[in-house]
Scaffold this motif. Sequence first.
Motif, short mmCIF file in Angstrom:
data_model
loop_
_atom_site.label_atom_id
_atom_site.label_comp_id
_atom_site.label_asym_id
_atom_site.label_seq_id
_atom_site.Cartn_x
_atom_site.Cartn_y
_atom_site.Cartn_z
N CYS A 1 -5.90 12.70 -7.71
CA CYS A 1 -4.68 12.15 -7.10
C CYS A 1 -4.97 11.68 -5.67
CB CYS A 1 -3.59 13.22 -7.11
SG CYS A 1 -1.93 12.61 -6.81
N PHE A 2 -5.85 10.71 -5.51
CA PHE A 2 -6.24 10.25 -4.17
C PHE A 2 -5.10 9.53 -3.47
CE2 PHE A 2 -8.38 7.80 -0.96
CZ PHE A 2 -9.49 8.56 -0.61
N PHE A 3 -4.30 8.76 -4.23
CA PHE A 3 -3.24 7.94 -3.66
C PHE A 3 -1.86 8.49 -4.01
CE2 PHE A 3 -6.86 5.10 -4.08
CZ PHE A 3 -6.87 4.45 -2.87
N PRO B 1 0.82 -1.21 0.00
CA PRO B 1 0.00 0.00 0.00
C PRO B 1 0.86 1.26 0.00
CG PRO B 1 0.03 -1.00 2.18
CD PRO B 1 0.72 -1.96 1.25
N VAL B 2 0.30 2.32 -0.55
CA VAL B 2 0.96 3.62 -0.53
C VAL B 2 0.07 4.58 0.24
CG1 VAL B 2 2.16 3.24 -2.69
CG2 VAL B 2 -0.09 4.30 -2.72
N GLY B 3 0.60 5.77 0.52
CA GLY B 3 -0.18 6.75 1.24
C GLY B 3 -1.34 7.27 0.41
N VAL C 1 0.58 12.97 -0.67
CA VAL C 1 -0.57 13.61 -1.31
C VAL C 1 -1.34 14.42 -0.27
CG1 VAL C 1 -2.84 13.18 -2.31
CG2 VAL C 1 -0.86 11.98 -3.19
N GLY C 2 -1.53 15.69 -0.55
CA GLY C 2 -2.29 16.55 0.34
C GLY C 2 -1.51 17.11 1.51
#
Length: 397
Positions: A153-155, A37-39, A159-160
């Motif tokens: 760009c949710f993943f 998994p990624v952030g 991000v964010g």
Amino acid sequence: MRDFTPPPVTATPPARPWVPLAPVLSRASFAKGGHAPVGNILDAGQVRLVTSGRVAIALALRAMGVAAGDIVLMPAYHSLSMIPPVLWRGATPRFYRVTPHAQVDLADLDARFDHRVKAIVVTHYFGFMQDMAPIRAWCDRRRVALLEDCAHCFFGEQVGASGDYAIASSMKFFPAYEGGVLASRRHDLAGIVLHCAGAGFETKVVLNTLEHSFAYGRLPGLRLLLAVPLRAKDLLWRLRKAGSARAPALAPASSDSEAGFDPAWLDKRSSWFARLLLRRVGHARIVGRRRANYAALQNACSDLAGARPLHAVLPDGACPWMFPLVVDAADTVFARLQREGVALTRFAETLWDGVDASVCANSVYLSRHVLAFPCHQELRADELAWLVDRIRAALQS
């Protein structure tokens, strides 16, 4: 798995594309996937789950103190739905340039800046993150609030994390009818209190999500089981519309791909069903499948004359929203693919009034020449193969 029979070429576009443009719910949606998994945006600090990305934009602008007389710097390459929340705050959008690959033109930010600039919106197009360090530094030097637009760009790692606030559109990545995210690592979101939008909204989200899935041959057993209730629902919906032309909408305009903004949805939380999908749908599978599908589309288009991927390389860890292809004869190719029922979109096809080549020639070019194709995790192998075949045929003709 249902058999996928390639459709015949038709004289007019079908009612819907032959393969889903956005993720559809299936039994496979809940598989965890074999990739690390990624952030994602949910890791970017405090979070509020709302009904759409544009609602999240409006909440962020309000939290930033954007008001009448202020300027909000916006990318000249944009979705029309980004602008109404700015106008709702009484502010004025001022558009800055992007490069040929849709990166922020930092030099142009300086040219657009004056004392009235309160905030800037920076967009990560198609799942490719901007280089945020220099943008964050620019904002800090000028005391400008930064809104990080992660709708595509949710993943991804970080991000964010750079913005004062960040927004996302979860329904672009998850098989749900609605959903948006407001996040902040730098500010407290405790003052943003959300409420249920009501039983009608909750019911519509579940049924519309399932019907979209059924339309593309997913969950056939459940479709058979719900056949009678769904017919009854259609009748009730028609009676409701006929009975009151002014009946309040059961879902935001964003769920039906409209650009409008209704402030009535500002204090409404995302549905129970959409929030459940955020937790239960396999995140690692989303990232792995999207990257693999993107690579397949990129490989298929690498040798075609008159077209080239917007980005030559998909960065490690990036999770694409769609596959953007720059096409020389975009209007002709788009019309042919639509006639054949190919799922595609033209992001920013219409720019805000006054945004022309004198404002940003690159934005105008991208709006006219980028065709974006689905690469989401719910594309089946036969659907992806058909999509590739149609794209190649349209570009080789």
